[in-house]
Design an enzyme around this catalytic site. Structure first.
Site, PDB file in Angstrom:
ATOM      1  N   GLY A 190     -31.098  60.981 -23.264  1.00  0.00           N
ATOM      2  CA  GLY A 190     -31.594  61.923 -22.509  1.00  0.00           C
ATOM      3  C   GLY A 190     -30.587  62.845 -21.739  1.00  0.00           C
ATOM      4  O   GLY A 190     -29.398  62.677 -22.181  1.00  0.00           O
ATOM      5  N   GLY A 218     -30.907  59.940 -15.900  1.00  0.00           N
ATOM      6  CA  GLY A 218     -30.935  58.468 -15.216  1.00  0.00           C
ATOM      7  C   GLY A 218     -30.496  57.348 -16.099  1.00  0.00           C
ATOM      8  O   GLY A 218     -30.785  56.128 -15.879  1.00  0.00           O
ATOM      9  N   SER A 233     -27.553  56.325 -16.903  1.00  0.00           N
ATOM     10  CA  SER A 233     -26.369  55.542 -16.480  1.00  0.00           C
ATOM     11  C   SER A 233     -26.865  54.466 -15.401  1.00  0.00           C
ATOM     12  O   SER A 233     -26.825  53.182 -15.539  1.00  0.00           O
ATOM     13  CB  SER A 233     -25.149  56.178 -15.918  1.00  0.00           C
ATOM     14  OG  SER A 233     -24.728  57.154 -16.709  1.00  0.00           O
ATOM     15  N   SER A 246     -26.814  62.033 -26.405  1.00  0.00           N
ATOM     16  CA  SER A 246     -26.975  61.948 -27.979  1.00  0.00           C
ATOM     17  C   SER A 246     -28.040  62.979 -28.366  1.00  0.00           C
ATOM     18  O   SER A 246     -29.181  62.489 -28.660  1.00  0.00           O
ATOM     19  CB  SER A 246     -27.315  60.683 -28.373  1.00  0.00           C
ATOM     20  OG  SER A 246     -28.027  59.649 -27.705  1.00  0.00           O
TER      21      SER A 246
HETATM   22  S1  ADX Z   1     -23.270  63.828 -26.230  1.00  0.00           S
HETATM   23  O1  ADX Z   1     -23.778  64.975 -26.051  1.00  0.00           O
HETATM   24  O2  ADX Z   1     -21.942  63.472 -26.741  1.00  0.00           O
HETATM   25  O3  ADX Z   1     -24.026  62.445 -26.317  1.00  0.00           O
HETATM   26  P1  ADX Z   1     -22.150  62.324 -23.815  1.00  0.00           P
HETATM   27  O4  ADX Z   1     -23.102  61.481 -23.329  1.00  0.00           O
HETATM   28  O5  ADX Z   1     -21.046  61.875 -24.317  1.00  0.00           O
HETATM   29  O6  ADX Z   1     -22.697  63.604 -24.464  1.00  0.00           O
HETATM   30  O7  ADX Z   1     -21.391  62.952 -22.282  1.00  0.00           O
HETATM   31  C1  ADX Z   1     -22.212  63.730 -21.543  1.00  0.00           C
HETATM   32  C2  ADX Z   1     -21.646  63.938 -20.219  1.00  0.00           C
HETATM   33  O8  ADX Z   1     -20.450  64.908 -20.000  1.00  0.00           O
HETATM   34  C3  ADX Z   1     -22.669  64.467 -19.285  1.00  0.00           C
HETATM   35  O9  ADX Z   1     -23.420  63.678 -18.488  1.00  0.00           O
HETATM   36  C4  ADX Z   1     -21.851  65.342 -18.318  1.00  0.00           C
HETATM   37  O10 ADX Z   1     -21.227  64.759 -17.357  1.00  0.00           O
HETATM   38  C5  ADX Z   1     -20.629  65.536 -19.082  1.00  0.00           C
HETATM   39  N1  ADX Z   1     -20.500  67.136 -19.673  1.00  0.00           N
HETATM   40  C6  ADX Z   1     -19.587  67.887 -19.758  1.00  0.00           C
HETATM   41  N2  ADX Z   1     -19.779  68.951 -20.413  1.00  0.00           N
HETATM   42  C7  ADX Z   1     -20.828  69.019 -21.015  1.00  0.00           C
HETATM   43  C8  ADX Z   1     -21.731  69.812 -21.903  1.00  0.00           C
HETATM   44  N3  ADX Z   1     -21.303  70.894 -22.306  1.00  0.00           N
HETATM   45  N4  ADX Z   1     -22.929  69.128 -22.441  1.00  0.00           N
HETATM   46  C9  ADX Z   1     -23.495  68.075 -22.114  1.00  0.00           C
HETATM   47  N5  ADX Z   1     -22.507  67.278 -20.819  1.00  0.00           N
HETATM   48  C10 ADX Z   1     -21.627  67.771 -20.535  1.00  0.00           C
END
Ligand code: ADX
Length: 180
Positions: free
Chosen positions: A18, A23, A25, A92
């Site tokens: 999401g 929410g 975490s 994700s």
């Molecule tokens: S994922 O897209 O690769 O699954 P992941 O869940 O690990 O992302 O990390 C997301 C977290 O990184 C967010 O909750 C936020 O705190 C931080 N973050 C920093 N930059 C970004 C960005 N450009 N897009 C999304 N999240 C970011």
């Protein structure tokens, strides 16, 4: 929910997907607390935490997110093999990456949970101040702003985190796990 039902829950991977601020975490911690309180062994793999260690070399390009999800999927698989209930909390955003993660697991072992809150709600909460930064152009490729989020087509569980009580959502997840 009686203790017997919780005792029946098998090692598995509960994959929370999401938007940032939806929410994931909070749900992961609440679910883990509930299961741990009944003697189950759980482990949370949270994107924010992993990106400070195992995945500190990765950014937020599409390719880096794919690698982030691949690594976390592999770690989760090992932990499930070790007998844990693993709770993954990652944005994700791409369906392809999530289905590659699913493919690592045996039938029924991967439970996709869509933690669904409207972008406007997540942006209003803006717990980490990142949406404001993204809107000002200080952060790029931010999910929901200038990087897409693909809604899960058929998640095992769909949680409207802006409408549901947290403990009710936890109960729904535990019921699903106990009956699967
Ligand atoms: S994922 O897209 O690769 O699954 P992941 O869940 O690990 O992302 O990390 C997301 C977290 O990184 C967010 O909750 C936020 O705190 C931080 N973050 C920093 N930059 C970004 C960005 N450009 N897009 C999304 N999240 C970011």
């Amino acid at each position: 929910m009686n203790k017997q039902a919780i005792t029946n829950i098998k090692p598995c991977c509960i994959w929370l997907t999401g938007l940032s601020g939806a929410g994931k975490s909070t749900l992961a911690i609440a679910l883990s607390d509930k299961l741990s309180g009944q003697g189950k062994h759980t482990f949370i793999l949270d994107g924010d935490v992993l990106r400070k260690g195992l995945n500190q070399d990765l950014g937020f390009s599409d390719a880096d997110r794919t690698e982030n999800i691949r690594r976390v999927g592999e770690v989760a698989k090992l932990m499930v093999q070790a007998g844990l209930i693993v709770i993954v909390a990652l944005i994700s955003p791409f369906a392809k990456d999530r289905s590659l993660a699913r493919a690592l697991f045996k039938e029924g072992e991967f439970i996709e949970v869509f933690v669904d809150a409207p972008l406007a709600t997540c942006e209003l909460r803006d717990v980490k101040g990142l949406y404001a930064k993204a809107r000002m152009g200080e952060l790029t490729s931010f999910t929901g702003i200038d990087s897409s989020y693909e809604h899960p087509a058929k998640p095992e569980i769909h949680i409207h985190s802006d409408q549901e009580d947290l403990q009710y959502s936890v109960l729904r997840m535990i019921k699903y796990l106990a009956n699967s």
